[in-house]
Design a protein around this motif. Structure first.
Motif, PDB file in Angstrom:
ATOM      1  N   GLU A 117      27.865  10.024 -62.482  1.00 47.35           N
ATOM      2  CA  GLU A 117      27.804   9.618 -63.884  1.00 47.35           C
ATOM      3  C   GLU A 117      28.986   8.723 -64.276  1.00 47.35           C
ATOM      4  O   GLU A 117      29.262   8.532 -65.450  1.00 47.35           O
ATOM      5  N   SER A 118      29.640   8.167 -63.310  1.00 43.70           N
ATOM      6  CA  SER A 118      30.816   7.334 -63.581  1.00 43.70           C
ATOM      7  C   SER A 118      30.488   6.133 -64.458  1.00 43.70           C
ATOM      8  O   SER A 118      31.320   5.712 -65.271  1.00 43.70           O
ATOM      9  N   TYR A 119      29.286   5.594 -64.325  1.00 37.66           N
ATOM     10  CA  TYR A 119      28.894   4.420 -65.098  1.00 37.66           C
ATOM     11  C   TYR A 119      28.929   4.687 -66.604  1.00 37.66           C
ATOM     12  O   TYR A 119      28.986   3.764 -67.407  1.00 37.66           O
ATOM     13  N   MET A 120      28.936   5.964 -66.996  1.00 36.88           N
ATOM     14  CA  MET A 120      28.938   6.333 -68.417  1.00 36.88           C
ATOM     15  C   MET A 120      30.354   6.376 -68.994  1.00 36.88           C
ATOM     16  O   MET A 120      30.539   6.712 -70.158  1.00 36.88           O
ATOM     17  N   HIS A 121      31.342   6.059 -68.173  1.00 38.27           N
ATOM     18  CA  HIS A 121      32.733   6.202 -68.574  1.00 38.27           C
ATOM     19  C   HIS A 121      33.483   4.888 -68.422  1.00 38.27           C
ATOM     20  O   HIS A 121      32.992   3.948 -67.813  1.00 38.27           O
ATOM     21  N   ASN A 122      34.670   4.854 -68.950  1.00 41.39           N
ATOM     22  CA  ASN A 122      35.481   3.640 -68.950  1.00 41.39           C
ATOM     23  C   ASN A 122      36.230   3.514 -67.619  1.00 41.39           C
ATOM     24  O   ASN A 122      37.446   3.680 -67.555  1.00 41.39           O
ATOM     25  N   VAL A 123      35.464   3.232 -66.572  1.00 43.67           N
ATOM     26  CA  VAL A 123      36.018   3.036 -65.233  1.00 43.67           C
ATOM     27  C   VAL A 123      35.409   1.761 -64.660  1.00 43.67           C
ATOM     28  O   VAL A 123      34.371   1.302 -65.131  1.00 43.67           O
ATOM     29  N   PRO A 124      36.025   1.188 -63.650  1.00 37.46           N
ATOM     30  CA  PRO A 124      35.456  -0.035 -63.059  1.00 37.46           C
ATOM     31  C   PRO A 124      34.050   0.195 -62.513  1.00 37.46           C
ATOM     32  O   PRO A 124      33.714   1.297 -62.058  1.00 37.46           O
ATOM     33  N   LYS A 125      33.244  -0.841 -62.563  1.00 36.80           N
ATOM     34  CA  LYS A 125      31.881  -0.778 -62.043  1.00 36.80           C
ATOM     35  C   LYS A 125      31.912  -0.330 -60.578  1.00 36.80           C
ATOM     36  O   LYS A 125      32.735  -0.783 -59.798  1.00 36.80           O
ATOM     37  N   GLY A 126      31.017   0.580 -60.226  1.00 31.10           N
ATOM     38  CA  GLY A 126      30.924   1.074 -58.853  1.00 31.10           C
ATOM     39  C   GLY A 126      31.844   2.242 -58.550  1.00 31.10           C
ATOM     40  O   GLY A 126      31.907   2.706 -57.420  1.00 31.10           O
ATOM     41  N   SER A 127      32.571   2.742 -59.557  1.00 34.28           N
ATOM     42  CA  SER A 127      33.494   3.861 -59.332  1.00 34.28           C
ATOM     43  C   SER A 127      32.742   5.148 -59.035  1.00 34.28           C
ATOM     44  O   SER A 127      31.579   5.308 -59.397  1.00 34.28           O
ATOM     45  N   GLU A 128      33.434   6.051 -58.385  1.00 37.96           N
ATOM     46  CA  GLU A 128      32.914   7.391 -58.113  1.00 37.96           C
ATOM     47  C   GLU A 128      33.937   8.403 -58.615  1.00 37.96           C
ATOM     48  O   GLU A 128      34.708   8.962 -57.850  1.00 37.96           O
ATOM     49  N   THR A 129      33.923   8.639 -59.913  1.00 32.84           N
ATOM     50  CA  THR A 129      34.931   9.499 -60.536  1.00 32.84           C
ATOM     51  C   THR A 129      34.338  10.674 -61.300  1.00 32.84           C
ATOM     52  O   THR A 129      35.012  11.674 -61.502  1.00 32.84           O
ATOM     53  N   HIS A 130      33.102  10.575 -61.757  1.00 33.19           N
ATOM     54  CA  HIS A 130      32.472  11.598 -62.589  1.00 33.19           C
ATOM     55  C   HIS A 130      31.130  11.993 -61.962  1.00 33.19           C
ATOM     56  O   HIS A 130      30.241  11.151 -61.808  1.00 33.19           O
ATOM     57  N   PHE A 131      30.997  13.285 -61.637  1.00 32.90           N
ATOM     58  CA  PHE A 131      29.776  13.761 -60.981  1.00 32.90           C
ATOM     59  C   PHE A 131      29.206  14.982 -61.667  1.00 32.90           C
ATOM     60  O   PHE A 131      29.933  15.782 -62.256  1.00 32.90           O
ATOM     61  N   LYS A 132      27.898  15.114 -61.550  1.00 35.24           N
ATOM     62  CA  LYS A 132      27.192  16.316 -61.975  1.00 35.24           C
ATOM     63  C   LYS A 132      26.435  16.821 -60.750  1.00 35.24           C
ATOM     64  O   LYS A 132      25.777  16.043 -60.059  1.00 35.24           O
ATOM     65  N   VAL A 133      26.555  18.129 -60.488  1.00 39.22           N
ATOM     66  CA  VAL A 133      25.941  18.727 -59.313  1.00 39.22           C
ATOM     67  C   VAL A 133      25.032  19.877 -59.746  1.00 39.22           C
ATOM     68  O   VAL A 133      25.432  20.712 -60.557  1.00 39.22           O
ATOM     69  N   LEU A 134      23.833  19.895 -59.213  1.00 39.27           N
ATOM     70  CA  LEU A 134      22.929  21.039 -59.341  1.00 39.27           C
ATOM     71  C   LEU A 134      22.685  21.547 -57.935  1.00 39.27           C
ATOM     72  O   LEU A 134      22.169  20.810 -57.083  1.00 39.27           O
ATOM     73  N   VAL A 135      23.083  22.779 -57.672  1.00 42.16           N
ATOM     74  CA  VAL A 135      22.913  23.344 -56.334  1.00 42.16           C
ATOM     75  C   VAL A 135      22.273  24.725 -56.452  1.00 42.16           C
ATOM     76  O   VAL A 135      22.695  25.549 -57.251  1.00 42.16           O
ATOM     77  N   VAL A 136      21.236  24.925 -55.668  1.00 46.54           N
ATOM     78  CA  VAL A 136      20.511  26.196 -55.633  1.00 46.54           C
ATOM     79  C   VAL A 136      20.665  26.753 -54.224  1.00 46.54           C
ATOM     80  O   VAL A 136      20.246  26.125 -53.257  1.00 46.54           O
ATOM     81  N   SER A 137      21.296  27.943 -54.134  1.00 49.34           N
ATOM     82  CA  SER A 137      21.590  28.492 -52.814  1.00 49.34           C
ATOM     83  C   SER A 137      21.568  30.013 -52.824  1.00 49.34           C
ATOM     84  O   SER A 137      22.003  30.648 -53.790  1.00 49.34           O
ATOM     85  N   GLN A 138      21.121  30.560 -51.725  1.00 40.87           N
ATOM     86  CA  GLN A 138      21.139  32.005 -51.508  1.00 40.87           C
ATOM     87  C   GLN A 138      22.574  32.527 -51.471  1.00 40.87           C
ATOM     88  O   GLN A 138      22.828  33.685 -51.788  1.00 40.87           O
ATOM     89  N   HIS A 139      23.525  31.670 -51.113  1.00 40.05           N
ATOM     90  CA  HIS A 139      24.936  32.058 -51.049  1.00 40.05           C
ATOM     91  C   HIS A 139      25.489  32.506 -52.407  1.00 40.05           C
ATOM     92  O   HIS A 139      26.527  33.159 -52.465  1.00 40.05           O
TER      93      HIS A 139
END
Length: 131
Positions: free
Chosen positions: A52-74
């Motif tokens: 979701e980095s594109y939604m923030h004030n960072v340079p184009k193509g940045s990888e700074t903001h992430f959302k994770v959905l993980v479903v696990s037996q662990h």
């Protein structure tokens, strides 16, 4: 000389300088590392990693903001805080010191998982600093 000082010190009028990882077109090393680590350690039934980095004030193509959905037996028997700590630890170890500014986590067991569930996009960034 001033450029050297600017890198070390920034007065009150400057924006804080966060390390930003940028990528060339079609390359997502941070996203791929997050996905690889979570897949390896949690054997998820379902996994979404959204940059979701594109939604923030960072340079184009940045990888700074992430959302994770993980479903696990662990996650079975673990309270939510321990699930989040587990995911954070896996991501931290996988990135080996690389920087991620924000990581939003949805961690569910297979029994809690509903196939119809979709990650909601985060609200647009308002620029930080209480703006």
């Amino acid at each position: 000389m001033l450029s050297g000082l600017r890198g070390r010190w920034c007065g009150l009028m400057c924006k804080p300088q966060f390390p930003v990882i940028t990528m060339a077109t079609n390359q997502t090393p941070i996203e791929n590392a997050i996905r690889t680590g979570l897949t390896k350690e949690l054997s998820p039934v379902h996994l979404d990693v959204v940059n979701e980095s594109y939604m923030h004030n960072v340079p184009k193509g940045s990888e700074t903001h992430f959302k994770v959905l993980v479903v696990s037996q662990h996650f079975e028997g673990l309270p939510l805080i321990k699930r989040h700590r587990l995911v954070n630890e896996i991501v931290k170890n996988q990135l080996e010191g690389e920087f991620v500014h924000a990581l939003s986590i949805v961690a569910k067991t297979p029994l809690q998982w509903d196939e119809a569930y979709k990650l909601e996009p985060s609200p647009n960034c308002k620029g930080g600093f209480g703006k």
